[in-house]
Design a protein around this motif. Structure first.
Motif, PDB file in Angstrom:
ATOM      1  N   TRP A  17     -20.120  -7.157   6.590  1.00 29.72           N
ATOM      2  CA  TRP A  17     -20.111  -8.565   5.980  1.00 29.72           C
ATOM      3  C   TRP A  17     -19.422  -8.787   4.663  1.00 29.72           C
ATOM      4  CZ3 TRP A  17     -23.427  -8.831   1.677  1.00 29.72           C
ATOM      5  CH2 TRP A  17     -24.156  -7.820   1.426  1.00 29.72           C
ATOM      6  N   VAL A  22     -14.241 -14.696   8.532  1.00 26.99           N
ATOM      7  CA  VAL A  22     -14.798 -15.074   9.371  1.00 26.99           C
ATOM      8  C   VAL A  22     -14.057 -16.658   9.624  1.00 26.99           C
ATOM      9  CG1 VAL A  22     -17.313 -16.276   9.920  1.00 26.99           C
ATOM     10  CG2 VAL A  22     -17.065 -14.130   8.342  1.00 26.99           C
ATOM     11  N   GLN A  24     -14.524 -20.244  11.237  1.00 26.48           N
ATOM     12  CA  GLN A  24     -15.485 -21.419  11.586  1.00 26.48           C
ATOM     13  C   GLN A  24     -15.078 -22.095  12.759  1.00 26.48           C
ATOM     14  OE1 GLN A  24     -16.354 -24.427   8.779  1.00 26.48           O
ATOM     15  NE2 GLN A  24     -17.587 -25.532  10.156  1.00 26.48           N
ATOM     16  N   TRP A  60     -17.860 -18.136  12.985  1.00 23.08           N
ATOM     17  CA  TRP A  60     -19.222 -18.948  12.684  1.00 23.08           C
ATOM     18  C   TRP A  60     -19.104 -20.053  13.610  1.00 23.08           C
ATOM     19  CZ3 TRP A  60     -18.514 -22.191   8.047  1.00 23.08           C
ATOM     20  CH2 TRP A  60     -19.614 -23.315   7.941  1.00 23.08           C
ATOM     21  N   SER A  62     -20.717 -23.752  14.245  1.00 27.43           N
ATOM     22  CA  SER A  62     -21.274 -24.767  13.697  1.00 27.43           C
ATOM     23  C   SER A  62     -22.558 -25.185  15.105  1.00 27.43           C
ATOM     24  CB  SER A  62     -20.476 -26.238  13.532  1.00 27.43           C
ATOM     25  OG  SER A  62     -19.530 -25.569  12.367  1.00 27.43           O
ATOM     26  N   LEU A 107     -21.744 -15.296  14.110  1.00 29.64           N
ATOM     27  CA  LEU A 107     -22.806 -15.932  13.428  1.00 29.64           C
ATOM     28  C   LEU A 107     -23.063 -17.551  13.876  1.00 29.64           C
ATOM     29  CD1 LEU A 107     -21.253 -15.277   9.806  1.00 29.64           C
ATOM     30  CD2 LEU A 107     -22.693 -13.773  11.132  1.00 29.64           C
ATOM     31  N   ASP A 109     -25.180 -21.318  13.120  1.00 31.94           N
ATOM     32  CA  ASP A 109     -25.767 -22.462  11.989  1.00 31.94           C
ATOM     33  C   ASP A 109     -27.219 -22.441  12.178  1.00 31.94           C
ATOM     34  OD1 ASP A 109     -25.081 -24.201   9.958  1.00 31.94           O
ATOM     35  OD2 ASP A 109     -23.192 -24.647  11.034  1.00 31.94           O
ATOM     36  N   ARG A 208     -25.393 -18.996   9.096  1.00 33.87           N
ATOM     37  CA  ARG A 208     -24.825 -19.507   7.974  1.00 33.87           C
ATOM     38  C   ARG A 208     -26.074 -20.906   7.667  1.00 33.87           C
ATOM     39  NH1 ARG A 208     -24.087 -25.568   7.649  1.00 33.87           N
ATOM     40  NH2 ARG A 208     -22.306 -25.891   5.956  1.00 33.87           N
ATOM     41  N   TYR A 384     -13.417 -17.318   4.552  1.00 29.43           N
ATOM     42  CA  TYR A 384     -13.819 -18.026   5.662  1.00 29.43           C
ATOM     43  C   TYR A 384     -12.372 -18.671   5.856  1.00 29.43           C
ATOM     44  CZ  TYR A 384     -18.620 -16.950   6.027  1.00 29.43           C
ATOM     45  OH  TYR A 384     -19.777 -16.345   6.501  1.00 29.43           O
TER      46      TYR A 384
END
Length: 549
Positions: A17, A22, A24, A60, A62, A107, A109, A208, A384
């Motif tokens: 990490w 990453v 999104q 990631w 959302s 990942l 949210d 996140r 990101y």
């Protein structure tokens, strides 16, 4: 349901990490597998090979939870399931397993400040009445004068309190449909402990944290100061509902839960904080060794295309985060901000606002976006990429008013268009909408521009000079070059005004020309990558180059 993740490259598994790139995914707008006009989990699954080929380390996603979608899914009705419009828990499990098989981590949210007014606990609180234990899970208050209990403003416009039929008011720092949890109540604390473990046990690699600085409130509920006659929206030191000391107790508890999984074959589970806090000294408090692992650096996102300002942001960020042992985490765009191609194509004073009315030079914006991408990916720490960044998508600023979905549009009395322009579904293939976003010809939930044919992933894949090809080349070098990712930088003393130039050991130099004229390239062994062609040993204006030195 945990799945071992193959270690990629030569980086140790336990610190992935610190250097991760990453990507999104905004689920409604990424890919639509069932052809209903809304993106879904199986759409993400279908595009996993594209993401793996791009060269990222993690995805990631959302919010994908059940939700009335009155704030794009950040109004969560159930933290332990998948929105039926997006798929099922089985689909999510398959996505996690398939991503892990490709060496990609997942990942998701976490939205801990508030839930949806459709959440069963809030419905029970409304039904239970004044003074009930159910209402203690939220911020219900009386007022003696018929006015809201405080003057606090809501983020999307209007007051942060809504009155209900029995006369009480409930707090919502965001939309009226998003009541704030009371984090002073042990049941709320225990519920989120259980939510974290639920998803960690399913194989999710981290979270996140949405508005990670907002959960704790000053129990005295003092008013905020006025600015130009209106309650301030500034996150000043001592703000009663942002950056309160109590948030750190919450984060420390969560870090202990994540650390329970550190010795599993999958490696550590991690957190990244969304906390729009300046200066960096305040943000650094969130990433101390016993708190969250990393935090988005929004000062860089807000900075002008200016060498002096960018260098100050980079120095201030890295100095303060390194002081607490945390890596920097760089970001150019996300689902809440104007896409950076558009931002870099307009005057500084209007860069973050003015949708639809501010003159924008999209060609200049694209050139600077290419240069900014190489700068971002050369800086120490993680980075990101917001979906569509790699395609050079601009902000869509002419959406018809009747399709605007952001609660800001309604709460502002139709004076602020909101964030829909960066959430338009991305183009995959073909020459007309929906550009391969979904099967068939059904148009997506937000309309795509008619002139995006040249921006599709398919159109750019075969062009070595395309924005997509630049990202692929940069991410490949970043993965392979020992100087890139986590580490340090040294500013080069021979750089002229308007030039950002730094060296990273071993043997890497990044030079960014933020002036409006070409400058000579510094001495080097070879050019690794440049955002624009380099004629006769010159570095053109608004261009970044990576050099082997």
């Amino acid at each position: 349901m945990s799945n071992p993740v193959p270690d990629s490259g030569t980086r140790p598994l336990d610190d992935w990490w610190r250097s991760a790139v990453v990507y999104q995914v905004y689920p409604r707008s990424f890919a639509d597998a069932d052809g209903d006009g809304t993106g879904d989990v199986n759409g993400i699954r279908a595009r996993l090979p594209y993401l793996a080929e791009l060269g990222i380390d993690a995805i990631w996603i959302s919010p994908w939870y059940p939700s009335p979608l009155l704030d794009g899914g950040y109004d969560v009705a159930d933290y332990r399931d998948i929105n039926p419009e997006f798929g099922t828990l089985a689909d999510a499990d398959a996505l996690i397993a398939e991503a892990h098989a490709l060496g990609l981590r997942i990942l998701i949210d976490l939205v801990p400040n508030h839930c949806s007014w459709d959440h069963p606990w809030f419905k029970a609180a409304l039904a239970a009445g004044k003074g009930s234990p159910e209402r203690e899970l939220f911020w219900f208050r009386d007022s003696e004068d018929g006015k809201p209990p405080t003057n606090w403003p809501a983020a999307f416009g209007g007051p942060a309190w809504q009155q209900i039929d029995d006369g009480q008011w409930y707090l919502h720092l965001f939309d009226i449909s998003q009541p704030d949890w009371n984090w002073d109540h042990p049941k709320v604390i225990e519920e989120f402990d259980a939510i974290l473990r639920f998803w960690f046990d399913r194989g999710v690699d981290g979270f996140r944290i949405d508005v990670a600085d907002s959960m704790a409130k000053d129990p005295a509920l003092p008013d905020v100061p006025l600015h130009n006659g209106e309650p301030t929206r500034e996150k000043y030191v001592g703000n009663p509902f942002y950056d309160q000391p109590g948030v750190h107790t919450i984060h420390q508890r969560w870090r202990a839960i994540a650390d329970e999984y550190a010795d599993t074959p999958q490696g550590p589970r991690v957190f990244v904080a969304e906390a729009w806090l300046s200066p960096a000294e305040r943000l650094a408090q969130y990433v101390r060794p016993n708190e969250l692992h990393s935090a988005f650096n929004f000062d860089a996102l807000r900075a002008a295309w200016d060498a002096k300002e960018l260098r100050e942001v980079i120095d201030h960020t890295t100095d303060n985060l390194w002081a607490v042992g945390a890596p920097a985490t760089w970001v150019l765009s996300n689902h809440d901000t104007i896409r950076h191609r558009t931002r870099y194509g307009r005057d500084r004073k209007d860069a973050l606002e003015g949708a639809g009315v501010v003159p924008t030079d999209l060609e200049l914006g694209l050139r600077r976006a290419r240069a900014a991408a190489l700068l971002e990916l050369a800086l120490p720490g993680g980075a990101y990429i917001y979906q569509g960044d790699e395609l050079g998508l601009p902000e869509v600023e002419d959406l018809p008013e009747d399709v605007l979905d952001d609660p800001t549009w309604e709460r502002s009395g139709h004076t602020v268009r909101g964030r829909d322009g960066c959430r338009v579904p991305i183009p995959w293939s073909g020459s007309t909408p929906p550009y391969g976003f979904g099967s068939g010809t059904k148009q997506p939930w937000l309309p795509q521009p008619a002139d995006w044919a040249g921006l599709t992933a398919e159109a750019q894949a075969g062009d070595p000079d395309s924005h997509l090809s630049l990202y692929k080349a940069a991410l490949k070098i970043r993965r392979e070059h020992p100087a890139l990712g986590e580490g340090r930088l040294v500013w080069d003393p021979d750089a002229a005004d308007g030039i950002l130039s730094f060296t990273r050991d071993p043997g890497f130099r990044c030079v960014v020309n933020l002036t409006d004229v070409s400058v000579p390239l510094p001495p080097h062994q070879k050019v690794l990558l440049s955002s624009e062609p380099l004629p006769s040993g010159e570095l053109p204006a608004d261009t970044t180059v990576w050099l082997e030195v």
